[in-house]
Design a protein around this motif. Structure first.
Motif, short mmCIF file in Angstrom:
data_model
loop_
_atom_site.label_atom_id
_atom_site.label_comp_id
_atom_site.label_asym_id
_atom_site.label_seq_id
_atom_site.Cartn_x
_atom_site.Cartn_y
_atom_site.Cartn_z
N ASN A 43 47.78 43.05 32.86
CA ASN A 43 47.43 43.81 31.65
C ASN A 43 46.48 42.96 30.80
N GLU A 44 46.03 43.51 29.68
CA GLU A 44 45.04 42.82 28.84
C GLU A 44 45.54 41.48 28.32
N ASN A 45 46.80 41.40 27.94
CA ASN A 45 47.35 40.14 27.42
C ASN A 45 47.39 39.06 28.50
N GLN A 46 47.73 39.45 29.71
CA GLN A 46 47.79 38.49 30.81
C GLN A 46 46.39 38.00 31.18
N VAL A 47 45.40 38.91 31.15
CA VAL A 47 44.02 38.50 31.42
C VAL A 47 43.55 37.54 30.34
N LYS A 48 43.90 37.83 29.08
CA LYS A 48 43.53 36.94 27.98
C LYS A 48 44.17 35.56 28.15
N THR A 49 45.41 35.52 28.62
CA THR A 49 46.08 34.24 28.88
C THR A 49 45.33 33.44 29.94
N GLU A 50 44.87 34.11 30.99
CA GLU A 50 44.11 33.41 32.04
C GLU A 50 42.76 32.93 31.51
N LYS A 51 42.13 33.73 30.68
CA LYS A 51 40.85 33.31 30.07
C LYS A 51 41.07 32.10 29.16
N GLU B 50 30.37 34.24 29.25
CA GLU B 50 31.51 34.80 29.98
C GLU B 50 31.17 36.25 30.28
N ASP B 51 31.29 36.63 31.55
CA ASP B 51 30.98 37.99 31.97
C ASP B 51 32.19 38.55 32.69
N ASP B 52 32.89 39.47 32.04
CA ASP B 52 34.11 40.08 32.60
C ASP B 52 33.72 41.39 33.28
N ARG C 75 36.31 46.25 43.90
CA ARG C 75 36.76 46.19 45.30
C ARG C 75 36.31 44.86 45.91
N LEU C 76 37.20 44.24 46.66
CA LEU C 76 36.90 42.98 47.33
C LEU C 76 36.17 43.22 48.65
N ALA C 77 35.41 42.24 49.08
CA ALA C 77 34.73 42.34 50.36
C ALA C 77 35.72 42.22 51.52
N TYR C 78 36.82 41.54 51.30
CA TYR C 78 37.86 41.39 52.31
C TYR C 78 39.20 41.26 51.59
N GLU C 79 40.28 41.49 52.31
CA GLU C 79 41.61 41.45 51.70
C GLU C 79 42.00 40.04 51.30
N ILE C 80 42.59 39.93 50.12
CA ILE C 80 43.18 38.69 49.64
C ILE C 80 44.60 39.03 49.23
N ARG C 81 45.56 38.32 49.77
CA ARG C 81 46.99 38.60 49.51
C ARG C 81 47.34 40.06 49.79
N LYS C 82 46.78 40.61 50.85
CA LYS C 82 47.00 41.99 51.29
C LYS C 82 46.55 43.01 50.25
N GLY C 83 45.63 42.63 49.38
CA GLY C 83 45.09 43.54 48.38
C GLY C 83 43.60 43.75 48.57
N ARG C 84 43.10 44.90 48.13
CA ARG C 84 41.69 45.23 48.30
C ARG C 84 40.91 45.18 46.99
N GLU C 85 41.56 44.88 45.86
CA GLU C 85 40.88 44.81 44.58
C GLU C 85 41.19 43.50 43.88
N GLY C 86 40.31 43.13 42.93
CA GLY C 86 40.52 41.95 42.12
C GLY C 86 39.80 42.10 40.80
N HIS C 87 40.24 41.37 39.81
CA HIS C 87 39.63 41.36 38.48
C HIS C 87 38.66 40.18 38.42
N TYR C 88 37.36 40.48 38.35
CA TYR C 88 36.32 39.46 38.41
C TYR C 88 35.95 38.98 37.01
N ILE C 89 35.84 37.64 36.85
CA ILE C 89 35.33 37.02 35.63
C ILE C 89 34.37 35.91 36.05
N ILE C 90 33.15 35.94 35.50
CA ILE C 90 32.13 34.96 35.84
C ILE C 90 31.80 34.18 34.56
N TYR C 91 31.91 32.85 34.65
CA TYR C 91 31.58 31.98 33.52
C TYR C 91 30.34 31.17 33.85
#
Length: 107
Positions: free
Chosen positions: A15-23, A40-42, A47-63
């Motif tokens: 959720n938003e609070n957890q993403v803020k904690t990671e940031k 910072e570019d959130d 969608r991921l190019a390949y599975e990570i931890r059996k998941g197909r999506e991820g939240h991307y943040i570029i610094y």
């Protein structure tokens, strides 16, 4: 001080609070290493190019960061130990990436 891109992929179910904690964790690591955050570019969930931890999506943040030469490895190591971080990659900027090649005209 060199310029680096720090790419993070977080768990998409955060959720938003957890993403803020990671940031905030990234900000703390950069400040502790004696660097600064230039940009910072959130991108949000993508969608991921390949599975990570059996998941197909991820939240991307570029610094974009200014860091001493030894700092990126230490930052990567500490971020990889966090549970919500799926992938971390830091890449040093190269001047040749920002030059444009002259256009060729067909005769």
């Amino acid at each position: 001080m060199h310029t680096y891109d720090l790419n993070l992929i977080l768990d998409p179910s955060l959720n938003e609070n957890q993403v803020k904690t990671e940031k905030d964790a990234v900000v703390n690591q950069v400040e502790r290493a004696g660097g600064e955050i230039i940009n910072e570019d959130d991108w949000g969930n993508k969608r991921l190019a390949y599975e990570i931890r059996k998941g197909r999506e991820g939240h991307y943040i570029i610094y974009t960061l200014k860091l001493p030469a030894e700092a990126p490895k230490a930052i990567e190591l500490s971020l990889r130990q966090r549970d919500n971080v799926m992938r971390v990659l830091s890449v040093r900027h190269r001047p040749e990436w920002h030059t444009q090649k002259p256009k060729t005209t067909a005769a």
